[in-house]
Design an enzyme around this catalytic site. Sequence first.
Site, short mmCIF file in Angstrom:
data_model
loop_
_atom_site.label_atom_id
_atom_site.label_comp_id
_atom_site.label_asym_id
_atom_site.label_seq_id
_atom_site.Cartn_x
_atom_site.Cartn_y
_atom_site.Cartn_z
N CYS A 148 -2.55 -0.12 7.39
CA CYS A 148 -1.82 1.13 7.23
C CYS A 148 -1.98 2.04 8.45
CB CYS A 148 -2.27 1.85 5.96
SG CYS A 148 -1.82 0.92 4.47
N HIS B 288 0.85 -1.19 0.00
CA HIS B 288 0.00 0.00 0.00
C HIS B 288 0.88 1.24 0.00
CE1 HIS B 288 -3.93 -1.86 1.77
NE2 HIS B 288 -3.29 -2.73 1.02
N CYS C 146 -6.41 1.88 5.55
CA CYS C 146 -7.03 0.64 6.04
C CYS C 146 -6.43 0.34 7.42
CB CYS C 146 -6.73 -0.50 5.07
SG CYS C 146 -4.99 -0.98 5.02
N GLU D 189 0.83 3.92 1.76
CA GLU D 189 1.26 4.37 3.09
C GLU D 189 2.44 3.56 3.61
OE1 GLU D 189 -3.37 4.51 3.22
OE2 GLU D 189 -1.82 3.42 2.13
#
Length: 170
Positions: A92, A59, A89, A61
């Site tokens: 993260c 991801h 999410c 992040e």
Amino acid sequence: MEEKNKILEKEKFMKEALKQAKKAYEKLEVPVGAIIVRNGKIIARAHNLKETKIDTTKHAEILAIQKASRKLKSWRLLDCEMYVTLEPCSMCAGAIINSRIKKIYIGTLDEKTGAVGSVLNLFEDYTFNHKVEVEKGVMKEECENLLKSFFKMLRKLKKEEKKENKKKLK
């Protein structure tokens, strides 16, 4: 005047996160971009790479946190702020807490998997050893529109793919 400068600075940095999201879009990745800022300077940029790297953890992040940690030679990102185009999410959000990021600025919310208020709120509903400040809705429309455009395009591609597969079967 100071308030206007703060708004301009937030928009400047979110535009950089959006540039990252657009890179993800071009790779047919969910268009999420993240940047990390320290002392008014960008120290890390990243975008989603889950599909490209075939890795659930890629991801924007997480990748930005990894880059910032390498740059600062520390896992503690104490005086850092993150700008991210989509609400993080749970994975993260947990990484943001654990990396000690001071504040995050979120473009748009994620009603399906958001862990900073939409589905659950890891930053406020639980007692962790670090509190992350949050500001939501920075350049919300731009962030939202990019995601909507992406999923519309993806549905169209899948529809065309189904048509092609049907033709091959005949």
